[in-house]
Write an enzyme that holds these catalytic residues in place. Structure first.
Site, PDB file in Angstrom:
ATOM      1  N   LYS A  87      30.016  69.597  47.682  1.00  0.00           N
ATOM      2  CA  LYS A  87      30.707  68.701  46.769  1.00  0.00           C
ATOM      3  C   LYS A  87      31.458  67.665  47.583  1.00  0.00           C
ATOM      4  O   LYS A  87      32.340  67.986  48.381  1.00  0.00           O
ATOM      5  CB  LYS A  87      31.677  69.486  45.878  1.00  0.00           C
ATOM      6  CG  LYS A  87      32.428  68.598  44.908  1.00  0.00           C
ATOM      7  CD  LYS A  87      33.270  69.400  43.947  1.00  0.00           C
ATOM      8  CE  LYS A  87      34.065  68.483  43.036  1.00  0.00           C
ATOM      9  NZ  LYS A  87      34.915  69.248  42.110  1.00  0.00           N
TER      10      LYS A  87
ATOM     11  N   LYS B  92      26.764  67.680  44.574  1.00  0.00           N
ATOM     12  CA  LYS B  92      27.524  66.840  43.660  1.00  0.00           C
ATOM     13  C   LYS B  92      28.288  65.788  44.439  1.00  0.00           C
ATOM     14  O   LYS B  92      28.928  66.135  45.431  1.00  0.00           O
ATOM     15  CB  LYS B  92      28.494  67.745  42.890  1.00  0.00           C
ATOM     16  CG  LYS B  92      29.387  67.019  41.930  1.00  0.00           C
ATOM     17  CD  LYS B  92      30.349  67.996  41.339  1.00  0.00           C
ATOM     18  CE  LYS B  92      31.282  67.235  40.425  1.00  0.00           C
ATOM     19  NZ  LYS B  92      32.289  68.081  39.847  1.00  0.00           N
TER      20      LYS B  92
HETATM   21  C1  PBG Z   1      36.927  69.747  39.634  1.00  0.00           C
HETATM   22  C2  PBG Z   1      35.768  68.966  39.124  1.00  0.00           C
HETATM   23  C3  PBG Z   1      35.593  67.578  39.161  1.00  0.00           C
HETATM   24  C4  PBG Z   1      34.369  67.307  38.538  1.00  0.00           C
HETATM   25  C5  PBG Z   1      33.859  68.515  38.112  1.00  0.00           C
HETATM   26  N1  PBG Z   1      34.713  69.529  38.516  1.00  0.00           N
HETATM   27  C6  PBG Z   1      36.478  66.495  39.575  1.00  0.00           C
HETATM   28  C7  PBG Z   1      36.974  66.310  40.912  1.00  0.00           C
HETATM   29  O1  PBG Z   1      36.584  66.962  41.877  1.00  0.00           O
HETATM   30  O2  PBG Z   1      37.846  65.449  41.002  1.00  0.00           O
HETATM   31  C8  PBG Z   1      33.785  65.935  38.361  1.00  0.00           C
HETATM   32  C9  PBG Z   1      32.741  65.793  37.328  1.00  0.00           C
HETATM   33  C10 PBG Z   1      32.414  64.398  36.993  1.00  0.00           C
HETATM   34  O3  PBG Z   1      32.912  63.435  37.609  1.00  0.00           O
HETATM   35  O4  PBG Z   1      31.613  64.223  36.060  1.00  0.00           O
HETATM   36  N2  PBG Z   1      37.280  70.756  38.732  1.00  0.00           N
END
Ligand code: PBG
Length: 328
Positions: free
Chosen positions: A197, A249
Site C-alpha cells: 500500500k 493499492k
Molecule cells: C485506510 C484506508 C485508506 C483507503 C482505504 N483504507 C486511506 C488511506 O490510507 O489514507 C483509501 C481508499 C481510497 O482512496 O479509495 N483505512
C-alpha cells in the site's frame, strides 16, 4: 506478390471476432464493492469528491449489499465512519461500534451469498486520523498499534466478517491478527492483506468519504511511490505471516507492481482502484472530456490484465449491472 503472413488486423475486424480473441474478460465475481457507513445518518450522505458514492445509512447499506449479492459480485468491503473518535480509536473495538454493527447487519442480510470484508485500520476511529496510536512524541507506535489491531480483528470476526482487510501498513500486523483469530477460535476468518500500500495523493477523496481528521501524511508507514522491489518484500512478509490474499493499492499508478506481485504470489491478488482514480474519471467524464463508460471499463480491464485476480472498485455494482444487462 509478397504479403505478410501475419496480419493481426484479421482478428480485429468485427466485435464478434474481438470478443472471441479477448485475452482478459470482466466478470462480476472478480469485483469487490467498497462501501461506507456513517453512524447515525438518517439519509445517505453524498460524498462531494466522489459523485455517485454515498456514506450509507444502516438501511441503504443493507440494500447495497443485497444488490451486490444479487449481481454476483465477489464481495463488499466495509468502512465505518463513527460519530465519536479518540486517541486510541476505542469505537473500533466496541461490538456495537458502527463498523462492527454494519458487519453484523450485512452478514444477516446476505449470509454466505456474498463475501463480507471489513477494513481493519484505526484511521477512521482516531481523533488524529492516523492508522495507529501515537507515541508521546507524536509518531505512530507500531507495536502498541498491533495490540489494538489484534483485538479489532477478533471483534470483526465475532461480528461475522468473512475476510479482514488490514490496511494500516504496520509491520507484523498480519501475524498478530492471525494469531489472535486462532486464539479466539476464528480459524475460518481469512485475511486479505493490504500488502503493498503506497502513500498516495490519490487517496484524497477517500479522506472526505470517512470524514478524516488527518492533518499530516502517512509516509512513515505507507510505501514510497519510488519503490518497486520493496513491494515484493512487503508481500513476502505478509505471506510468511499468514495472509490468505494480498493487495496492491492504488491500482492505476502501480500496474507494474500488480504484475510483479501476480508473478510472485501463490495466493489470490487484489488491486484497489481507489477514490482518486474514481474521481478523476468521473470529473473528466462530467466535463465531456472522456467517454465515461468506455473509460471505466478500460481502467478496470487494465488492472485485471496487469494480473489482479480481483479489483476493489467503486464502480463494482454499476459494472455488475452492465454485465447483467449485456451492455459491456
Ligand atoms: C485506510 C484506508 C485508506 C483507503 C482505504 N483504507 C486511506 C488511506 O490510507 O489514507 C483509501 C481508499 C481510497 O482512496 O479509495 N483505512
Amino acid at each position: 506478390m509478397s504479403f505478410p503472413l501475419h496480419r493481426p488486423r484479421r482478428l480485429r475486424r468485427s466485435a464478434a471476432m474481438r470478443r472471441l480473441v479477448a485475452e482478459t474478460r470482466l466478470h462480476p465475481a472478480e469485483l469487490i464493492l467498497p462501501a461506507f457507513i456513517k453512524e447515525g445518518a438518517a439519509e445517505p450522505v453524498p460524498i462531494a469528491s466522489m459523485p455517485g458514492v454515498v456514506q450509507h445509512t444502516a438501511d441503504s447499506l443493507k440494500a447495497a449489499a443485497a444488490e451486490a449479492a444479487e449481481l454476483g459480485l465477489g464481495g463488499i468491503m466495509l468502512f465505518g465512519v463513527p460519530t465519536t473518535r479518540d486517541a486510541v480509536g476505542s469505537a473500533a473495538l466496541d461490538p456495537d461500534g458502527v463498523l462492527n454493527r454494519a458487519i453484523r447487519d450485512v452478514k444477516a442480510e446476505v449470509g454466505d451469498g456474498l463475501v463480507v470484508m471489513s477494513d481493519l485500520c484505526l484511521d477512521e476511529f482516531t481523533d488524529h486520523g492516523h492508522c495507529g496510536v501515537l507515541t508521546a512524541e507524536g509518531t505512530v507506535d507500531n507495536d502498541a498499534t498491533l495490540e489494538i489491531y489484534a483485538r479489532m480483528g477478533v471483534a470483526q470476526a465475532e461480528a461475522g466478517a468473512d475476510v479482514l482487510g488490514p490496511s494500516g501498513m504496520m509491520d507484523g500486523q498480519v501475524r498478530v491478527i492471525r494469531e489472535a483469530l486462532e486464539g479466539a477460535g476464528h480459524h475460518e476468518t481469512a485475511i486479505l492483506a493490504y500488502a503493498a500500500k503506497y502513500s498516495s495523493a490519490f487517496y484524497g477523496p477517500f479522506r472526505d468519504a470517512v470524514d478524516s481528521q488527518l492533518t499530516g501524511d502517512r509516509k512513515t508507514y505507507q510505501m514510497d511511490a519510488a519503490n518497486r522491489s520493496e513491494a515484493l518484500l512487503e508481500v513476502a512478509l505478509d505471506l510468511e505471516e499468514g495472509a490468505d490474499m494480498v493487495m496492491v493499492k492504488p491500482a492505476m499508478s502501480y500496474l507494474d507492481i500488480v504484475r510483479d506481485v501476480a508473478d510472485m504470489a501463490d495466493v489470490p491478488v487484489s488491486a484497489y482502484q481507489i477514490s482518486g482514480e474514481y474521481a478523476m474519471i468521473e470529473a473528466a467524464a462530467a466535463h465531456g472530456w472522456i467517454d465515461r463508460k468506455a473509460s471505466i471499463v478500460e481502467s478496470v480491464l487494465s488492472i485485471r490484465r496487469a494480473g489482479a485476480d480481483s479489483v476493489l472498485t467503486y464502480w463494482a455494482a454499476e459494472l455488475g449491472r452492465w454485465m447483467k444487462e449485456g451492455s459491456l
